[in-house]
Motif scaffolding. Structure first.
Motif, PDB file in Angstrom:
ATOM      1  N   ARG A 120       4.120  -8.787  -5.072  1.00  0.00           N
ATOM      2  CA  ARG A 120       4.196  -7.586  -5.905  1.00  0.00           C
ATOM      3  C   ARG A 120       4.393  -8.003  -7.350  1.00  0.00           C
ATOM      4  NH1 ARG A 120       8.631  -3.834  -7.336  1.00  0.00           N
ATOM      5  NH2 ARG A 120      10.032  -5.349  -6.419  1.00  0.00           N
ATOM      6  N   ARG A 135      -5.725  -9.554  -9.333  1.00  0.00           N
ATOM      7  CA  ARG A 135      -4.741  -8.482  -9.477  1.00  0.00           C
ATOM      8  C   ARG A 135      -5.352  -7.268  -8.794  1.00  0.00           C
ATOM      9  NH1 ARG A 135      -0.983  -7.624 -14.534  1.00  0.00           N
ATOM     10  NH2 ARG A 135      -0.783  -9.815 -14.022  1.00  0.00           N
ATOM     11  N   ARG A 146      -4.697  -3.318  -6.461  1.00  0.00           N
ATOM     12  CA  ARG A 146      -3.889  -2.199  -5.985  1.00  0.00           C
ATOM     13  C   ARG A 146      -4.463  -1.811  -4.637  1.00  0.00           C
ATOM     14  NH1 ARG A 146      -0.166   0.549  -8.529  1.00  0.00           N
ATOM     15  NH2 ARG A 146      -0.993   0.012 -10.576  1.00  0.00           N
ATOM     16  N   CYS A 193       0.831  -1.203   0.000  1.00  0.00           N
ATOM     17  CA  CYS A 193       0.000   0.000   0.000  1.00  0.00           C
ATOM     18  C   CYS A 193       0.868   1.256   0.000  1.00  0.00           C
ATOM     19  CB  CYS A 193      -0.933  -0.019   1.202  1.00  0.00           C
ATOM     20  SG  CYS A 193      -2.034   1.395   1.308  1.00  0.00           S
ATOM     21  N   ALA A 210      -9.034  -2.367  -1.581  1.00  0.00           N
ATOM     22  CA  ALA A 210      -8.191  -2.404  -2.769  1.00  0.00           C
ATOM     23  C   ALA A 210      -9.056  -2.256  -4.007  1.00  0.00           C
ATOM     24  CB  ALA A 210      -7.422  -3.720  -2.827  1.00  0.00           C
ATOM     25  N   ARG A 257       2.394   1.779  -3.295  1.00  0.00           N
ATOM     26  CA  ARG A 257       1.388   1.814  -4.359  1.00  0.00           C
ATOM     27  C   ARG A 257       1.682   0.819  -5.468  1.00  0.00           C
ATOM     28  NH1 ARG A 257      -1.123   7.551  -4.112  1.00  0.00           N
ATOM     29  NH2 ARG A 257      -0.192   8.279  -2.203  1.00  0.00           N
ATOM     30  N   ASP A 258       2.182  -0.338  -5.061  1.00  0.00           N
ATOM     31  CA  ASP A 258       2.536  -1.383  -6.006  1.00  0.00           C
ATOM     32  C   ASP A 258       1.309  -2.164  -6.456  1.00  0.00           C
ATOM     33  OD1 ASP A 258       5.291  -0.919  -6.008  1.00  0.00           O
ATOM     34  OD2 ASP A 258       5.600  -2.195  -4.252  1.00  0.00           O
ATOM     35  N   LEU A 259       1.371  -2.650  -7.672  1.00  0.00           N
ATOM     36  CA  LEU A 259       0.375  -3.571  -8.183  1.00  0.00           C
ATOM     37  C   LEU A 259       0.703  -4.940  -7.613  1.00  0.00           C
ATOM     38  CD1 LEU A 259      -2.004  -3.629 -10.179  1.00  0.00           C
ATOM     39  CD2 LEU A 259      -0.374  -4.264 -11.942  1.00  0.00           C
TER      40      LEU A 259
END
Length: 73
Positions: free
Chosen positions: A64, A30, A32, A9, A43, A12-14
Motif C-alpha cells: 500500500r 502504481r 488501484r 481493493c 486494476a 480502495r488503496d493506492l
C-alpha cells in the motif's frame, strides 16, 4: 497474495507492485485495484494509464502507498 490484493481493493488503496510479464520482464507499477477474481485481478495502471488485467501468480510484491497530507494549522 490474493488476500492482500482483496484488502487493498476493499479499502480502495493506492498500491505499488512488482510484476513479471509473460516474457519474464519485470515492471514496477502504481495501481488501484478494482476487482479480484480467482486467478487474476483488474486494476487501473498508472504506468499505462488504463484499466488492465493482471495474473495473481505473476505479482512478486505489492504494498500500500501511504500518502502524507500536509496539515495547515
Amino acid at each position: 497474495m490474493r488476500q492482500e490484493l482483496s484488502k487493498l481493493c476493499d479499502h480502495r488503496d493506492l498500491a505499488e507492485m512488482i510484476y513479471m510479464s509473460a516474457d519474464g520482464a519485470f515492471t514496477k507499477r502504481r495501481i488501484r485495484i478494482l476487482s479480484v477474481g480467482d486467478d487474476s485481478f483488474k486494476a487501473f495502471c498508472y504506468l499505462r494509464r488504463e484499466k488492465r488485467t493482471f495474473t495473481i501468480d505473476r505479482v512478486l510484491s505489492v504494498r500500500r502507498i501511504i500518502s502524507r497530507e500536509s496539515w495547515v494549522i
